[in-house]
Design an enzyme around this catalytic site. Structure first.
Site, PDB file in Angstrom:
ATOM      1  N   GLU A  17      57.916   0.727  26.159  1.00  0.00           N
ATOM      2  CA  GLU A  17      58.485   0.839  24.811  1.00  0.00           C
ATOM      3  C   GLU A  17      57.570   1.702  23.946  1.00  0.00           C
ATOM      4  O   GLU A  17      56.341   1.521  23.950  1.00  0.00           O
ATOM      5  CB  GLU A  17      58.596  -0.581  24.234  1.00  0.00           C
ATOM      6  CG  GLU A  17      59.883  -0.894  23.563  1.00  0.00           C
ATOM      7  CD  GLU A  17      61.115  -0.822  24.461  1.00  0.00           C
ATOM      8  OE1 GLU A  17      61.755   0.256  24.490  1.00  0.00           O
ATOM      9  OE2 GLU A  17      61.457  -1.826  25.104  1.00  0.00           O
ATOM     10  N   GLY A  99      73.557  -1.016  16.712  1.00  0.00           N
ATOM     11  CA  GLY A  99      72.444  -1.397  15.837  1.00  0.00           C
ATOM     12  C   GLY A  99      71.568  -2.525  16.345  1.00  0.00           C
ATOM     13  O   GLY A  99      70.915  -3.195  15.550  1.00  0.00           O
ATOM     14  N   ASP A 149      66.491   7.259  25.796  1.00  0.00           N
ATOM     15  CA  ASP A 149      67.843   6.710  25.668  1.00  0.00           C
ATOM     16  C   ASP A 149      68.889   7.662  26.243  1.00  0.00           C
ATOM     17  O   ASP A 149      69.820   7.240  26.935  1.00  0.00           O
ATOM     18  CB  ASP A 149      68.169   6.428  24.199  1.00  0.00           C
ATOM     19  CG  ASP A 149      67.186   5.453  23.581  1.00  0.00           C
ATOM     20  OD1 ASP A 149      66.438   4.821  24.338  1.00  0.00           O
ATOM     21  OD2 ASP A 149      67.186   5.334  22.347  1.00  0.00           O
ATOM     22  N   TYR A 198      59.973   3.647  12.537  1.00  0.00           N
ATOM     23  CA  TYR A 198      59.958   4.393  13.801  1.00  0.00           C
ATOM     24  C   TYR A 198      59.279   5.755  13.647  1.00  0.00           C
ATOM     25  O   TYR A 198      58.346   6.095  14.389  1.00  0.00           O
ATOM     26  CB  TYR A 198      61.392   4.571  14.320  1.00  0.00           C
ATOM     27  CG  TYR A 198      61.453   5.224  15.681  1.00  0.00           C
ATOM     28  CD1 TYR A 198      61.401   4.459  16.840  1.00  0.00           C
ATOM     29  CD2 TYR A 198      61.521   6.600  15.821  1.00  0.00           C
ATOM     30  CE1 TYR A 198      61.434   5.048  18.087  1.00  0.00           C
ATOM     31  CE2 TYR A 198      61.547   7.200  17.062  1.00  0.00           C
ATOM     32  CZ  TYR A 198      61.514   6.425  18.189  1.00  0.00           C
ATOM     33  OH  TYR A 198      61.535   7.018  19.430  1.00  0.00           O
TER      34      TYR A 198
HETATM   35  C1  GLA Z   1      64.379   4.117  20.398  1.00  0.00           C
HETATM   36  C2  GLA Z   1      64.235   5.610  20.683  1.00  0.00           C
HETATM   37  C3  GLA Z   1      63.626   5.840  22.067  1.00  0.00           C
HETATM   38  C4  GLA Z   1      62.355   5.021  22.280  1.00  0.00           C
HETATM   39  C5  GLA Z   1      62.574   3.566  21.873  1.00  0.00           C
HETATM   40  C6  GLA Z   1      61.315   2.738  21.892  1.00  0.00           C
HETATM   41  O1  GLA Z   1      65.321   3.550  21.267  1.00  0.00           O
HETATM   42  O2  GLA Z   1      65.475   6.267  20.598  1.00  0.00           O
HETATM   43  O3  GLA Z   1      63.394   7.226  22.241  1.00  0.00           O
HETATM   44  O4  GLA Z   1      61.275   5.589  21.589  1.00  0.00           O
HETATM   45  O5  GLA Z   1      63.134   3.453  20.561  1.00  0.00           O
HETATM   46  O6  GLA Z   1      60.834   2.588  23.202  1.00  0.00           O
END
Ligand code: GLA
Length: 336
Positions: A17, A99, A149, A198
């Site tokens: 993560e 979400g 993702d 983030y």
């Molecule tokens: C989100 C982002 C990913 C990754 C995760 C954390 O999902 O889109 O690119 O950084 O958070 O692991």
């Protein structure tokens, strides 16, 4: 051809993560829930039909609705690649929970690009498609996300983990640890990626890498070097370093060992990376207290949303139910 459809799955990340934007390693798997996009050539303009609303839009200016921006971003990225887009009606149907950290946005982007690849007969392989989807999100939805993702939605399969080196994009589909199954639970706490910390975490990692004189935190090979960083950069870098090591250890691990690594990941996300919440900690705690659970952690960016647990095969649903009872109101089972 005047109409084409395509689907793409959401994903749940088992380990790795906040490592992807540090050029590190990740281990997501696809979930059964999918987003389906149908594109149809029309006479004029662009229209999106999603969530029960029909919204006309133009490629001249970014739409105000966030959900529209993912689709708009994909169209703009294709245009930038020199693709001539005809007027289009775009219809979205999805059962990917939104979400909660299961990549509903990546599923939408990948499904949109797949449908357009089919309709316009584009020469676009799955990796390039994932890269375009990521750029759409960064440039047009305002999230400085990594590539995990979109790669997971484009290349992962349910029942397998996608081991991915996010720098080289070298990858391998691995089976789940023997005798295990995945459960995903929503904490009931909403989160918003762009508004959350983030982008701030990403900037802190870049600053830490710069202070250490490495291209990305993935390149730190001696954890002692992190000690010279000021806080909170030291804690952030420590999470990334230890998390990358956990992903590498997890390949081929037993279910017990894999679960232990997931739980260590959660503790690091909570204490060093500070992206957990009291409710996520409580849900993880409730999951770990179940005898059939090997380990549990928050999944995705954090700040609310879902948790993932590795459970004994055949016991995932019962364990998830028992954990929810202990957790209290607001939670629900998303996968088990
Ligand atoms: C989100 C982002 C990913 C990754 C995760 C954390 O999902 O889109 O690119 O950084 O958070 O692991």
């Amino acid at each position: 051809m005047s109409t084409a459809s395509a689907s793409a799955p959401g994903r749940v990340n088992l380990l790795g993560e906040h490592t992807d934007y540090n050029d590190g390693f990740v281990l997501p798997t696809a979930i059964a829930q999918q987003t389906r996009v149908t594109v149809e050539k029309i006479r004029h303009g662009f229209v999106l039909d999603a969530l029960g609303e029909r919204t006309p839009f133009s490629l001249e200016q970014p739409p105000r609705r966030q959900s529209l921006r993912y689709v708009y971003g994909c169209l703009k990225e294709l245009q930038d690649e020199g693709v001539e887009l005809p007027p289009l009606a775009i219809r979205v149907d999805s059962d990917v929970p939104m979400g909660v950290g299961l990549s509903s946005s990546a599923a939408l982007e990948v499904a949109t690009l797949r449908a357009l690849r089919r309709l316009l007969e584009l020469d676009l392989d799955d990796v390039r498609l994932a890269r375009l989807a990521q750029r759409a999100e960064i440039r047009h939805a305002g999230v400085q996300c990594g590539i995990m993702d979109q790669m997971a939605s484009s290349l992962a399969e349910p029942g397998h983990m996608l081991f991915l080196d996010t720098r080289s994009l070298a990858r391998e589909l691995l089976p789940l640890p023997p005798g295990s199954a995945v459960a995903v639970l929503d904490s009931g706490i909403a989160r918003s990626l762009a508004a959350s910390g983030y982008n701030e975490r990403r900037a802190q990692c870049e600053q830490a890498a710069q202070e250490l004189g490495v291209r990305a935190l993935r390149d730190v090979d001696d954890p002692d070097r992190l000690e010279r960083l000021p806080q909170p950069l030291r804690r952030r870098a420590r999470h990334v370093f230890s998390e990358n090591a956990r992903v590498l250890q997890a390949r081929g691990a037993s279910a017990q060992e894999f679960g232990r690594l997931m739980s260590a990941s959660h503790d690091s996300l909570s204490k060093d990376y500070e992206v957990s919440t009291p409710q996520l900690d409580a849900l993880v705690e409730a999951l770990r207290a179940q005898p059939a659970v090997y380990g549990a952690k928050l999944t995705g960016a954090g700040f609310g949303g879902a948790c993932v647990a590795l459970c004994q095969a055949g016991e995932a649903r019962a364990a998830a139910r028992a954990a929810l009872r202990a957790y209290g109101a607001g939670g629900r089972i998303l996968v088990a």
